[in-house]
Design an enzyme around this catalytic site. Structure first.
Site, PDB file in Angstrom:
ATOM      1  CE1 TYR A   1      -3.342  -2.663  -0.053  1.00  0.00           C
ATOM      2  CE2 TYR A   1      -3.854  -2.216   2.244  1.00  0.00           C
ATOM      3  CZ  TYR A   1      -4.097  -2.910   1.071  1.00  0.00           C
ATOM      4  OH  TYR A   1      -5.106  -3.840   1.040  1.00  0.00           O
TER       5      TYR A   1
ATOM      6  CB  SER B   1     -14.147  -4.134  -3.017  1.00  0.00           C
ATOM      7  OG  SER B   1     -14.841  -3.296  -3.920  1.00  0.00           O
TER       8      SER B   1
END
Length: 287
Positions: free
Chosen positions: A46, A200
């Site tokens: 990330y 998600s």
């Protein structure tokens, strides 16, 4: 290991998204924990390998106690960026690399252990025995507590699970991506005591304007008054209704939306309403 019902996803906290300052990150951590979100989901890649370190610096100034939060990280993806000398995006699950990667995450996150380590994506070249050796060493040394995988199929979980216990599989799951309900993935996890986490969780409902998303919005709109809930909350409640006890990983950094997400855990959709939402997504009745 107990994780919070909703999990804070940190992918967009740093350079891949909101670019929060150290002060803003620390404030968001405190806000999450004050609202019963105590688990924070990371991956080494990330922010092109920068977000863990940004989070770690903020955590040391947050005033939070390490034992009051759970830190998840993932390893394996070799991302092409200025911070790594990779010629091509690929995966590495060699014993030495897994151990080194965890040690890097611990250093960046300013912690002595991870509550959960996940293999980020399955590799066609992964060797279960070599992975098991690394996980055994990391657990013995107290550097990780739980071990899991992410985006693994039942057969891949079976292969890895013969050599070591799998505690978690973090999968894509939402009203617009629910194939794991039909391809045996969630069934396998429930049968084998593997906790599902969902990345998600809102799917493409708010990102895309399609016939499917329009049907979903219409159906959610018809249920909002009944449950005194927002569309986001109904989507999360739909996921949490599943008997596999799925833990959504919520990526928002907006405090109001985080509060709404927590409130969604109190919504118990009626059976037929759950199927109404599913039918809207599929565009046809169930068989």
């Amino acid at each position: 290991m107990t994780y919070s019902r909703l999990i804070a996803g940190t992918m967009t906290w740093g350079s891949w998204g909101k670019q929060l300052s150290k002060k803003e990150m620390a404030a968001l951590m405190n806000f999450c924990t004050e609202n019963r979100i105590t688990t924070f989901d990371h991956a080494d890649i990330y922010g092109a390998y920068t977000t863990e370190a940004d989070f770690g610096k903020a955590f040391t100034e947050s005033g939070l106690k390490r034992e009051d939060v759970q830190l998840i990280s993932k390893c394996g993806i070799q991302y092409v960026c200025d911070n790594r000398n990779n010629k091509v995006k690929h995966y590495n699950y060699g014993k030495d690399y897994i151990i080194w990667s965890v040690e890097e995450s611990l250093k960046h996150l300013a912690t002595e252990y991870l509550d959960l380590l996940l293999l980020h994506r399955p590799s066609p070249l992964m060797v279960a025995e070599e992975i098991a050796e690394a996980i055994t060493i990391l657990k013995k040394d107290g550097k990780i507590r739980d071990f899991g995988v992410s985006n693994f199929t039942p057969s891949q979980m079976d292969m890895i699970g013969l050599r070591m216990d799998i505690d978690v599989n973090q999968i894509e799951f939402s009203i617009t991506e629910h194939s794991s309900m039909h391809n045996g993935t969630l069934d396998f996890m429930k049968t084998n005591g593997i906790k599902p986490m969902a990345w998600s969780p809102l799917g493409s409902v708010f990102r895309e304007d399609t016939e499917q998303t329009r049907r979903i919005h219409k159906q959610l709109g018809e249920l909002m008054d009944k449950y005194s809930a927002t569309e986001d909350q109904l989507l999360l409640a739909w996921i949490m209704k599943h008997p596999a006890n799925i833990h959504p990983v919520v990526g928002t950094t907006t405090k109001e939306r985080l509060k709404q997400a927590i409130e969604a855990s109190k919504i118990n959709l009626e059976l037929e309403d759950w199927f109404l939402i599913l039918t809207a997504a599929q565009g046809h009745k169930v068989p």
